[in-house]
Design an enzyme around this catalytic site. Sequence first.
Site, PDB file in Angstrom:
ATOM      1  N   THR A 287      -0.952   2.031  -1.212  1.00 32.83           N
ATOM      2  CA  THR A 287      -0.605   3.286  -1.868  1.00 32.83           C
ATOM      3  C   THR A 287       0.846   3.699  -1.675  1.00 32.83           C
ATOM      4  OG1 THR A 287      -1.307   5.609  -2.014  1.00 32.83           O
ATOM      5  CG2 THR A 287      -1.238   4.684   0.171  1.00 32.83           C
TER       6      THR A 287
ATOM      7  N   THR B 242      -3.197   6.020  -5.124  1.00 30.99           N
ATOM      8  CA  THR B 242      -3.699   4.896  -4.347  1.00 30.99           C
ATOM      9  C   THR B 242      -4.403   3.894  -5.282  1.00 30.99           C
ATOM     10  OG1 THR B 242      -3.985   6.352  -2.458  1.00 30.99           O
ATOM     11  CG2 THR B 242      -5.193   4.301  -2.357  1.00 30.99           C
TER      12      THR B 242
ATOM     13  N   GLY C 136      -8.305   7.725  -4.052  1.00 26.15           N
ATOM     14  CA  GLY C 136      -8.854   9.087  -4.154  1.00 26.15           C
ATOM     15  C   GLY C 136      -8.572   9.978  -2.961  1.00 26.15           C
TER      16      GLY C 136
ATOM     17  N   ARG D  64       0.156   0.194   7.306  1.00 24.03           N
ATOM     18  CA  ARG D  64       0.417   1.605   7.037  1.00 24.03           C
ATOM     19  C   ARG D  64       1.883   1.924   7.344  1.00 24.03           C
ATOM     20  NH1 ARG D  64      -1.504   5.951   4.273  1.00 24.03           N
ATOM     21  NH2 ARG D  64      -1.952   7.772   5.531  1.00 24.03           N
TER      22      ARG D  64
ATOM     23  N   ASN E 233       0.946   7.069  -1.711  1.00 21.44           N
ATOM     24  CA  ASN E 233       0.342   8.386  -1.469  1.00 21.44           C
ATOM     25  C   ASN E 233       0.189   9.121  -2.792  1.00 21.44           C
ATOM     26  OD1 ASN E 233      -0.925  10.418  -0.090  1.00 21.44           O
ATOM     27  ND2 ASN E 233       0.966  11.538   0.280  1.00 21.44           N
TER      28      ASN E 233
ATOM     29  N   SER F  33      -4.995   8.216   7.613  1.00 26.09           N
ATOM     30  CA  SER F  33      -5.325   7.854   6.229  1.00 26.09           C
ATOM     31  C   SER F  33      -6.826   7.984   5.990  1.00 26.09           C
ATOM     32  CB  SER F  33      -4.893   6.403   5.987  1.00 26.09           C
ATOM     33  OG  SER F  33      -5.330   5.954   4.739  1.00 26.09           O
ATOM     34  N   SER F  34      -7.201   7.989   4.726  1.00 21.99           N
ATOM     35  CA  SER F  34      -8.619   7.922   4.372  1.00 21.99           C
ATOM     36  C   SER F  34      -8.964   6.586   3.732  1.00 21.99           C
ATOM     37  CB  SER F  34      -8.978   9.037   3.385  1.00 21.99           C
ATOM     38  OG  SER F  34      -8.742  10.295   3.948  1.00 21.99           O
TER      39      SER F  34
END
Length: 560
Positions: free
Chosen positions: A388, A370, A462, A87, A390, A441-442
């Site tokens: 990603t 992403t 997503g 990340r 973003n 993050s997701s």
Amino acid sequence: MKQIVCLFLGVLLAVFPATGQNTVVAPEPIAAEVGIKILMQGGNAMDAAVAIGFALSVTYPQAGNIGGGGFAMVYRPGNEPVALDFRETAPSAAARNMYLDRNGNVIPGASTLSASSAGVPGTVRGFSELWRCYGHLPWKRLLIPAIHLAKEGYQISSYQHQAILSHFKKLSADTGSCRIFCPGGKALPVNILLHRPALAKTLKKIANHGAWEFYRGKTAGKFVKELKKKGGIITLSDLKNYRALWRTPVHIKFNGDDLYLMPLPSSGGIAIGEILGMLKNFNAAGLKANSVETIYLLAEIEKRAYADRNTYLGGPDSFPVFWQRLLMPAYLEKRAAGIRPNHATPSAGVFPGLGPVETSGLIIKESPQTTSYAVMDRKGNCVSVTYTLNGSFGNGILLEKTGILLNNEMDDFSAKPGTPNLYGLVGGIANAIAPGKRMLSSMTPAIVLRNGRFRMALGSPGGSTIITTVLQTYLNLSLFSMNAKEAVAAPRFHHQWLPNVINLEPQLYENKILTERLRKSGQRLQRVRKLGNAIIIFRPDNGKTEAAADPRGSGVTRIQ
Ligand code: GLY
């Protein structure tokens, strides 16, 4: 005797795992082919994952990258899966209020469109770390396909053309991006060959000198110099200090499966763990896919899980995050006890389980930001990657000297707790900006085992909807007995606490009986075009590997 034979066979299988087929699921066909070729040349899943990732930085510039970051979940037969965190981090000059004006209001676009919206990229370090620990082929070999694609060009698909059109304003506002993606003031047309000579040179240098080139070499110098001219704040020492980190996955048991999910700084593992943990307090086995009861119950559970996610979670290395409390069975039982049948709790009445938070409301904007891909080799090694920039094409700024597109990952911090980000997610203090910190993050690359054996690799883009997309894809396979193709194709729904609506894909939203009953129970509904773009590698009980790419996207599968 029979028992001895079974035991002997069991030991044999553990020591010499059955050879299967090489399997790739990727968001576009060129990179998928790159992955299969690397596997056919004797590379393992980790080699292929690196080669696909570099190829996508050329062929899928809306999300594939070397200027962003992401996560990988890595499985080797006989071992527990491990999580790789590459990340982005906040630059050392970042400050908590850097996107606020004098009155304390968020400056529109500052955390999404400016050069200072970029976090310190992690992708090259992450791929290098994956290869250093588990790779088999020489590093250089893994970059050759990407270099070739950037130098010799690749054909723009209609999907890519559409992506450029959708982000035309952002791309044409930057000289570097405009020259590449909108030459002459027009989006690149379908079928034209796109050449990326500057990116080809950068990739070649990375091939020759390794990640060192990106973080300390000439590329690092050029990157920092050009970024500074555009107003960016990443320094040479930020690049030098960047580390990719191995982390222990969040391990959740559900329906006989062992789910290994991305830990912090992803909220995905904890949120899915909370959702499944609350679901255990109901008769999950009695649920049917996309029935009124299932959508109602999961929406109620999701409101509570996202309230916790948004309030308590943030980058773990500079802020004490006591996430383990959120997964305790007693806590989840208490949380589930607040859910009433046929009487929805409005989001304003759902509070984070361990304390209060400010609230706000915004319609979520779902777009194909992403990207996810997964690879499995013949020996059963498997890697699921989600990485990603973003936003689609990040902040839209392309550094011309290196061909690198910049991420706008700083928007995943809460610029001002209580204010929604790009995805409408409202964050708390735990996710406030701090130098060197990783933004929440997701992204949820996942590996699922059953009885110690590989069962599934999952992932999806997503934004905030990644969590519910991965969750539903998993439930479709595990609880609702769908095959891989059915599981990715099934319509989806999503609730993220704020705003107070269940987002329903058209197939669900247009089902009048379903929506009437959901509305009657107090749920507010909203139609969305699509949710997520999932990928699956699935090994059902018959042992025959299935792979599926989501019909919502341009993804493909290759099994060889
Ligand atoms: N930037 C989207 C995510 O990390 O979830």
